[in-house]
Design a protein around this motif. Structure first.
Motif, mmCIF file in Angstrom:
data_model
loop_
_atom_site.group_PDB
_atom_site.id
_atom_site.type_symbol
_atom_site.label_atom_id
_atom_site.label_comp_id
_atom_site.label_asym_id
_atom_site.label_seq_id
_atom_site.Cartn_x
_atom_site.Cartn_y
_atom_site.Cartn_z
ATOM 1 N N LEU A 267 14.951 -46.638 3.906
ATOM 2 C CA LEU A 267 14.983 -45.780 5.250
ATOM 3 C C LEU A 267 15.403 -44.144 5.047
ATOM 4 C CD1 LEU A 267 16.156 -48.203 7.356
ATOM 5 C CD2 LEU A 267 14.066 -47.315 7.805
ATOM 6 N N SER A 268 16.235 -44.111 3.730
ATOM 7 C CA SER A 268 17.072 -42.857 3.626
ATOM 8 C C SER A 268 15.693 -41.763 3.019
ATOM 9 C CB SER A 268 17.875 -42.855 2.576
ATOM 10 O OG SER A 268 17.507 -43.195 1.292
ATOM 11 N N LEU A 269 14.697 -42.560 2.525
ATOM 12 C CA LEU A 269 13.487 -41.762 1.892
ATOM 13 C C LEU A 269 12.420 -41.567 2.891
ATOM 14 C CD1 LEU A 269 13.663 -43.326 -1.573
ATOM 15 C CD2 LEU A 269 14.855 -41.132 -0.930
ATOM 16 N N GLU A 270 12.518 -41.927 4.074
ATOM 17 C CA GLU A 270 11.510 -42.152 5.077
ATOM 18 C C GLU A 270 10.656 -40.911 5.484
ATOM 19 O OE1 GLU A 270 12.182 -43.833 8.879
ATOM 20 O OE2 GLU A 270 13.921 -43.032 9.072
ATOM 21 N N ASP A 271 11.492 -39.562 5.101
ATOM 22 C CA ASP A 271 10.836 -38.309 5.269
ATOM 23 C C ASP A 271 9.991 -38.088 4.377
ATOM 24 O OD1 ASP A 271 12.191 -38.331 7.843
ATOM 25 O OD2 ASP A 271 14.034 -37.075 6.877
ATOM 26 N N GLN A 272 10.141 -38.712 3.036
ATOM 27 C CA GLN A 272 9.207 -38.235 1.953
ATOM 28 C C GLN A 272 7.687 -38.972 2.229
ATOM 29 O OE1 GLN A 272 10.687 -38.092 -1.812
ATOM 30 N NE2 GLN A 272 12.778 -38.204 -1.264
ATOM 31 N N ASP A 273 6.814 -38.516 1.415
ATOM 32 C CA ASP A 273 5.391 -38.841 1.702
ATOM 33 C C ASP A 273 5.346 -40.351 0.920
ATOM 34 O OD1 ASP A 273 4.415 -36.957 2.865
ATOM 35 O OD2 ASP A 273 3.698 -35.817 1.068
ATOM 36 N N ASN A 274 4.462 -41.152 1.623
ATOM 37 C CA ASN A 274 4.129 -42.525 0.745
ATOM 38 C C ASN A 274 5.403 -43.141 0.325
ATOM 39 O OD1 ASN A 274 2.530 -44.171 -0.087
ATOM 40 N ND2 ASN A 274 1.522 -42.758 -1.699
ATOM 41 N N VAL A 275 6.345 -43.794 1.266
ATOM 42 C CA VAL A 275 7.381 -44.513 0.792
ATOM 43 C C VAL A 275 7.235 -45.948 1.295
ATOM 44 C CG1 VAL A 275 9.830 -45.035 1.179
ATOM 45 C CG2 VAL A 275 9.047 -42.901 1.010
ATOM 46 N N GLN A 276 7.168 -46.887 0.366
ATOM 47 C CA GLN A 276 6.948 -48.243 0.672
ATOM 48 C C GLN A 276 8.356 -49.341 0.466
ATOM 49 O OE1 GLN A 276 3.663 -48.840 -2.074
ATOM 50 N NE2 GLN A 276 2.043 -49.209 -0.263
ATOM 51 N N LEU A 277 8.481 -50.252 1.061
ATOM 52 C CA LEU A 277 9.426 -51.197 1.240
ATOM 53 C C LEU A 277 8.606 -52.531 0.901
ATOM 54 C CD1 LEU A 277 12.318 -52.283 0.783
ATOM 55 C CD2 LEU A 277 12.517 -52.331 3.327
ATOM 56 N N ILE B 169 6.728 -43.763 -3.442
ATOM 57 C CA ILE B 169 7.864 -44.577 -3.833
ATOM 58 C C ILE B 169 7.841 -45.742 -3.533
ATOM 59 C CG2 ILE B 169 10.370 -44.499 -3.719
ATOM 60 C CD1 ILE B 169 10.127 -41.560 -2.903
ATOM 61 N N VAL B 170 8.107 -46.878 -4.330
ATOM 62 C CA VAL B 170 7.932 -48.307 -4.175
ATOM 63 C C VAL B 170 9.326 -48.953 -4.062
ATOM 64 C CG1 VAL B 170 6.590 -50.410 -4.303
ATOM 65 C CG2 VAL B 170 5.522 -48.321 -4.899
ATOM 66 N N ILE B 171 9.709 -49.477 -3.088
ATOM 67 C CA ILE B 171 11.110 -50.241 -3.052
ATOM 68 C C ILE B 171 10.534 -51.599 -3.097
ATOM 69 C CG2 ILE B 171 13.560 -50.441 -2.442
ATOM 70 C CD1 ILE B 171 12.715 -47.630 -3.074
ATOM 71 N N ILE B 172 11.071 -52.483 -3.900
ATOM 72 C CA ILE B 172 10.805 -53.771 -3.925
ATOM 73 C C ILE B 172 12.254 -54.839 -3.892
ATOM 74 C CG2 ILE B 172 10.202 -55.877 -5.547
ATOM 75 C CD1 ILE B 172 7.996 -54.184 -6.624
ATOM 76 N N ASP B 173 12.214 -55.371 -2.849
ATOM 77 C CA ASP B 173 13.270 -56.348 -2.519
ATOM 78 C C ASP B 173 13.065 -57.584 -3.063
ATOM 79 O OD1 ASP B 173 15.670 -57.596 -1.759
ATOM 80 O OD2 ASP B 173 15.452 -57.301 0.518
ATOM 81 N N ALA B 174 13.620 -57.940 -4.350
ATOM 82 C CA ALA B 174 13.468 -59.188 -5.167
ATOM 83 C C ALA B 174 14.388 -60.396 -4.527
ATOM 84 C CB ALA B 174 13.824 -59.284 -6.440
ATOM 85 N N SER B 175 14.153 -61.653 -4.851
ATOM 86 C CA SER B 175 14.888 -62.737 -4.527
ATOM 87 C C SER B 175 16.083 -62.646 -5.103
ATOM 88 C CB SER B 175 14.047 -64.170 -4.801
ATOM 89 O OG SER B 175 12.860 -64.147 -4.620
ATOM 90 N N PRO B 176 17.153 -63.480 -4.493
ATOM 91 C CA PRO B 176 18.451 -63.489 -5.357
ATOM 92 C C PRO B 176 18.357 -64.420 -6.269
ATOM 93 C CG PRO B 176 18.659 -64.645 -3.200
ATOM 94 C CD PRO B 176 17.490 -63.931 -3.494
ATOM 95 N N MET C 21 6.697 -44.140 -8.428
ATOM 96 C CA MET C 21 7.999 -44.908 -8.975
ATOM 97 C C MET C 21 8.393 -46.041 -8.389
ATOM 98 S SD MET C 21 11.657 -43.247 -9.546
ATOM 99 C CE MET C 21 12.737 -43.749 -11.014
ATOM 100 N N VAL C 22 8.516 -47.060 -9.132
ATOM 101 C CA VAL C 22 9.062 -48.508 -8.645
ATOM 102 C C VAL C 22 10.398 -48.660 -8.690
ATOM 103 C CG1 VAL C 22 8.414 -50.979 -8.366
ATOM 104 C CG2 VAL C 22 6.450 -49.309 -8.727
ATOM 105 N N ILE C 23 11.168 -48.939 -7.853
ATOM 106 C CA ILE C 23 12.714 -49.229 -8.043
ATOM 107 C C ILE C 23 12.591 -50.780 -7.452
ATOM 108 C CG2 ILE C 23 14.929 -48.722 -7.445
ATOM 109 C CD1 ILE C 23 13.840 -45.879 -6.863
ATOM 110 N N SER C 24 13.174 -51.675 -8.072
ATOM 111 C CA SER C 24 13.330 -53.100 -7.605
ATOM 112 C C SER C 24 14.770 -53.202 -7.343
ATOM 113 C CB SER C 24 12.708 -54.028 -8.548
ATOM 114 O OG SER C 24 13.339 -53.795 -9.681
ATOM 115 N N VAL C 25 15.116 -54.051 -6.545
ATOM 116 C CA VAL C 25 16.405 -54.378 -5.965
ATOM 117 C C VAL C 25 16.743 -55.883 -6.126
ATOM 118 C CG1 VAL C 25 18.439 -53.967 -4.346
ATOM 119 C CG2 VAL C 25 16.641 -52.146 -4.381
#
Ligand code: SF4
Ligand code: SF4
Length: 286
Positions: A23-33, A161-168, A1-5
């Motif tokens: 960081l709240s998901l770091e116990d789960q498998d395969n978390v990317q920031l 789980i993919v978290i994407i931090d976008a530009s403002p 799942m990809v969640i952008s911020v």
């Protein structure tokens, strides 16, 4: 799942939300920031990753062979970006405008243009606890942030789980970063500027047909208009973060919120579960 911020403007707390969520998901498998705010990546300050790989981002930039050139001007006519000009017996290149599209080399009747690699940025990969981390950095003066963002996104593993931090903001780099996300979290603050920029950001995610929800940061600093707008638009408010000196102090020291105030870890885990449930149930506004 990809969640952008994302956020319509800088300084709303996008980094705080992206890093806390990861960081709240770091116990789960395969978390990317993935830090795709390539003009000013700063998630690393909070994650303090150990970098293990570095890859240059290159484009093919034109180089003119003066021996072959007849100064016909066809390359300059064809360049959509005005990155090349022919003045009398001189071909002038403006590398900072060049998008490396290759059109000038294609149209040159004398085969006088060759292409050479130019480094426009770098992607670094590493690990921070249970979070795989990647960030892109655009070289100073280079205009092609979308190319660096695409390279960072090549690291995504959509099975995890993919978290994407976008530009403002709401320009091309933001579109490139959030495109293809399963969900976009829009971070804002309850002020007139926050509302104005949130409206613009909502327009972008709607055009891209990405389900979205809002995080309101620094609740207590302004008014209720952001909440009213979200209710009118049917956009869920998924989290409110209060105006709290302790949060600001942690941020200024580069300490992740979920480490400095561990009670927030469960709050962000729940945020993820809510997003996942809404996505599965198809309850999210597009
Ligand atoms: S199109 Fe080729 S020959 Fe014509 S000015 Fe450009 S580089 Fe020179
Ligand atoms: S590569 Fe494309 S952008 Fe660059 S000078 Fe040639 S035509 Fe212009």
């Amino acid at each position: 799942m990809v969640i952008s911020v994302a956020s319509g403007k800088g300084g709303t707390g996008k980094t705080l939300v992206a890093t806390s969520l990861a960081l709240s998901l770091e116990d789960q498998d395969n978390v990317q920031l993935l830090d795709c705010d390539v003009e000013e990546p700063n998630d690393y300050i909070f994650l303090k990753p150990s970098f293990t790989r570095r890859e240059a981002v290159v484009i093919l930039a034109p180089k003119v062979d003066a021996e072959k050139c007849t100064y016909c001007g066809k390359c300059a006519e064809a360049c959509h970006w005005n990155a090349i000009a022919v003045i009398k017996e001189k071909v002038l290149m403006f590398p900072e405008l060049c998008h490396g599209c290759g059109v000038c080399a294609y149209v040159c009747p004398e085969d006088a243009i060759s292409e050479e690699e130019r480094e426009i940025g770098v992607v670094e990969l590493g690990q921070s606890g249970g979070v795989q981390f990647a960030q892109g950095t655009l070289a100073v003066g280079e205009p092609l942030s979308p190319a660096v963002i695409r390279k960072v996104k090549e690291c995504s593993d959509r099975e995890g789980i993919v978290i994407i931090d976008a530009s403002p903001g709401t320009s091309c780099p933001v579109v490139e970063a959030i495109r293809d996300s399963d969900f976009c979290l829009l971070v804002t603050e309850p002020t007139p500027f926050g509302l104005s920029d949130l409206c613009l950001a909502v327009e972008v995610v709607k055009k891209l047909q990405i389900p979205c929800g809002v995080v309101i940061n620094r609740v207590g600093v302004g008014d209720e208009k952001v909440e009213s707008y979200c209710h009118e638009q049917g956009i869920p408010i998924l989290l409110k973060i209060p105006l709290d000196r302790r949060i600001a102090t942690l941020y200024s020291k580069g300490i992740p919120l979920v480490e400095g105030m561990p009670e927030w870890r469960e709050v962000f885990s729940k945020l993820f579960r809510d997003i996942k449930e809404m996505s599965v149930a198809g309850q999210v506004a597009k």
